[in-house]
Motif scaffolding. Sequence first.
Motif, PDB file in Angstrom:
ATOM      1  N   ASN A  12       8.227 -25.621  35.016  1.00  0.00           N
ATOM      2  CA  ASN A  12       9.208 -24.651  34.996  1.00  0.00           C
ATOM      3  C   ASN A  12       8.385 -23.513  35.358  1.00  0.00           C
ATOM      4  OD1 ASN A  12       9.833 -22.346  34.056  1.00  0.00           O
ATOM      5  ND2 ASN A  12      12.320 -23.594  33.472  1.00  0.00           N
ATOM      6  N   HIS A  13       8.933 -22.640  36.604  1.00  0.00           N
ATOM      7  CA  HIS A  13       7.751 -21.281  36.292  1.00  0.00           C
ATOM      8  C   HIS A  13       7.223 -20.917  35.765  1.00  0.00           C
ATOM      9  CE1 HIS A  13       6.951 -18.561  39.280  1.00  0.00           C
ATOM     10  NE2 HIS A  13       6.925 -17.295  39.187  1.00  0.00           N
ATOM     11  N   LEU A  14       8.129 -20.550  34.249  1.00  0.00           N
ATOM     12  CA  LEU A  14       8.018 -19.809  33.761  1.00  0.00           C
ATOM     13  C   LEU A  14       7.205 -20.196  32.756  1.00  0.00           C
ATOM     14  CD1 LEU A  14      11.750 -18.378  32.246  1.00  0.00           C
ATOM     15  CD2 LEU A  14       9.828 -17.183  34.068  1.00  0.00           C
ATOM     16  N   GLY A  60       4.949 -21.801  33.160  1.00  0.00           N
ATOM     17  CA  GLY A  60       3.654 -22.202  34.183  1.00  0.00           C
ATOM     18  C   GLY A  60       3.139 -20.704  34.181  1.00  0.00           C
ATOM     19  N   HIS A  61       3.583 -19.545  33.667  1.00  0.00           N
ATOM     20  CA  HIS A  61       2.990 -18.587  33.861  1.00  0.00           C
ATOM     21  C   HIS A  61       2.902 -18.456  31.908  1.00  0.00           C
ATOM     22  CE1 HIS A  61       3.977 -16.092  37.184  1.00  0.00           C
ATOM     23  NE2 HIS A  61       5.282 -16.088  37.287  1.00  0.00           N
ATOM     24  N   ILE A  62       3.228 -18.865  31.090  1.00  0.00           N
ATOM     25  CA  ILE A  62       2.816 -19.429  30.306  1.00  0.00           C
ATOM     26  C   ILE A  62       0.774 -19.242  30.124  1.00  0.00           C
ATOM     27  CG2 ILE A  62       2.978 -20.130  28.026  1.00  0.00           C
ATOM     28  CD1 ILE A  62       5.932 -19.631  27.926  1.00  0.00           C
ATOM     29  N   VAL A  67       6.795 -11.447  32.367  1.00  0.00           N
ATOM     30  CA  VAL A  67       7.143 -10.441  32.982  1.00  0.00           C
ATOM     31  C   VAL A  67       7.151 -10.034  34.603  1.00  0.00           C
ATOM     32  CG1 VAL A  67       5.876  -8.969  32.279  1.00  0.00           C
ATOM     33  CG2 VAL A  67       8.565  -7.704  32.455  1.00  0.00           C
ATOM     34  N   SER A  68       7.856 -10.931  35.613  1.00  0.00           N
ATOM     35  CA  SER A  68       8.014 -10.905  36.755  1.00  0.00           C
ATOM     36  C   SER A  68       8.732  -9.921  37.374  1.00  0.00           C
ATOM     37  CB  SER A  68       7.282 -11.663  37.169  1.00  0.00           C
ATOM     38  OG  SER A  68       8.772 -12.312  37.414  1.00  0.00           O
ATOM     39  N   GLY A  69       8.696 -10.137  39.309  1.00  0.00           N
ATOM     40  CA  GLY A  69      10.203  -9.596  40.372  1.00  0.00           C
ATOM     41  C   GLY A  69      11.154 -10.957  39.514  1.00  0.00           C
ATOM     42  N   THR A  90       0.199 -12.956  38.640  1.00  0.00           N
ATOM     43  CA  THR A  90       0.910 -13.028  39.954  1.00  0.00           C
ATOM     44  C   THR A  90       1.331 -14.344  40.378  1.00  0.00           C
ATOM     45  OG1 THR A  90      -0.613 -13.238  41.058  1.00  0.00           O
ATOM     46  CG2 THR A  90       0.716 -11.080  41.112  1.00  0.00           C
ATOM     47  N   ASP A  91       2.204 -14.697  41.121  1.00  0.00           N
ATOM     48  CA  ASP A  91       2.234 -16.470  41.568  1.00  0.00           C
ATOM     49  C   ASP A  91       1.216 -17.329  41.979  1.00  0.00           C
ATOM     50  OD1 ASP A  91       4.923 -15.994  39.962  1.00  0.00           O
ATOM     51  OD2 ASP A  91       6.378 -16.521  42.252  1.00  0.00           O
ATOM     52  N   ASN A  92       0.859 -18.436  41.354  1.00  0.00           N
ATOM     53  CA  ASN A  92       0.064 -19.137  41.789  1.00  0.00           C
ATOM     54  C   ASN A  92       0.024 -20.524  41.489  1.00  0.00           C
ATOM     55  OD1 ASN A  92      -1.950 -19.980  39.119  1.00  0.00           O
ATOM     56  ND2 ASN A  92      -0.905 -17.782  38.998  1.00  0.00           N
TER      57      ASN A  92
HETATM   58 ZN    ZN Z   1       6.331 -15.382  38.511  1.00  0.00          ZN
END
Ligand code: ZN
Length: 401
Positions: free
Chosen positions: A109-111, A113-115, A144-146, A365-367
């Motif tokens: 899950n992308h979120l 990933g951010h965590i 918190v992102s776009g 940011t996204d990576n």
């Molecule tokens: Zn993102």
Amino acid sequence: MVLGIESSCDETAAAVVADGERILSSVVATQVLTHERFGGVVPELASREHLRKIVPVVQEAGRVASVGLEDIGGVAVTEGPGLIGSLLVGLVYGKALALSLEKPLVGVNHLEGHIHGVLLENKIARNRGQDVEEARFPNVTLVVSGGHTSLFRVEMQRSAVSSRQNAVGSDRAHGLPFAANSAPNAPIFSYTRLGQTRDDAAGEAFDKVAKLLALGYPGGPILDRLARSGNPHAVDFGRVRMKGNPLDFSFSGLKTAVLYRVRGTSLEVEAYQRRIWRESAGRATTTEEILSHCSQATLDLVASFQNAVVTDLMERTLAAADSCRVPCVFVSGGVACNSVLRERFVDAAKHTGLQIFFPSHALSTDNAAMIAAAGYYKLLAGQRADYSLTAHASLPLGSSR
Ligand code: ZN
Ligand code: KG4
């Protein structure tokens, strides 16, 4: 070594991460130039760009890491949430790669990933011998992102014994070795959704305000730089009160409030002139140049808008940490790059005794390094996706409270 692939929005990214804590490569191909003139991401153009970039980006990740793809231990790919056409490019490519290399595959899950971007950053800093505290669990994480503004309670437990997880069918069904044992003592993360935005994401609000004022794209970094020349208390936008869950967010009212302050005023004429100037320049304009095309009233509006967003994000996050009684807060996603947000959180940490962790800008940011790191723990815990793995435009993370 896990190969991570991320393509949920407008960055095509691939990374190789070892042991969930050493980035051997992290390649990000941004599409900013493609979407800039539209002031936002155009989904169809994003999908096409991903198609063009996915092969060279994955190859580059292998080359920089000095590993042949046959030497990786598994493939982790973003399965959602995001733009469906964009997600599908990375997901189908990752799935095909895992299938052809006969490597385990896992969806992330992308979120999540951010965590994991925050945890990864913390491990890298500590491995380098930097004097930073260890990131702890349970914690409260603000993503918190776009595309997202969400609060989670994040827990980590360790698997006691080797256990068989997600064992659907036989090993190597469809060529994918997908039924596996969990490594003993493997960290297993769980997520509880505490709140989320009911309309725009915070980054989206930054981008829309920048578009309205003809300041450029993406709006967040530009407004962040311009706001340094404005008065954050010039305009009082008031507080956003949420009916129901006080840990939910709403930014569309704030965006509309900015619109009403601009429409029919000299600020609108100024924005129009700026748009003409930027278009006639025919190239990317620098912050200094944009600054010289902004009145003090515009800069004050920008600084006040940013102040309102940051205050809202801070207050709800601190309230969440308080209600969950956790000593530790993670902040991640593109808006986590915001300089005032960082300063204010660091300041709050001093006063409250909370530990606050941010990733570096590259990991905020996204990576794909964050996807590889999250995928590493899933693979370690024995999770495997099978051939049926597919992309989901909306994919909630964890359970609701
Ligand atoms: Zn993102
Ligand atoms: O995490 P990310 O790269 O992609 C998404 O998952 O959305 O975040 C991109 C968002 C954009 O809306 C951008 O304007 C915002 O993050 N952003 C910022 C800053 N840097 C990036 N917002 C506020 N201040 C910044 N310094």
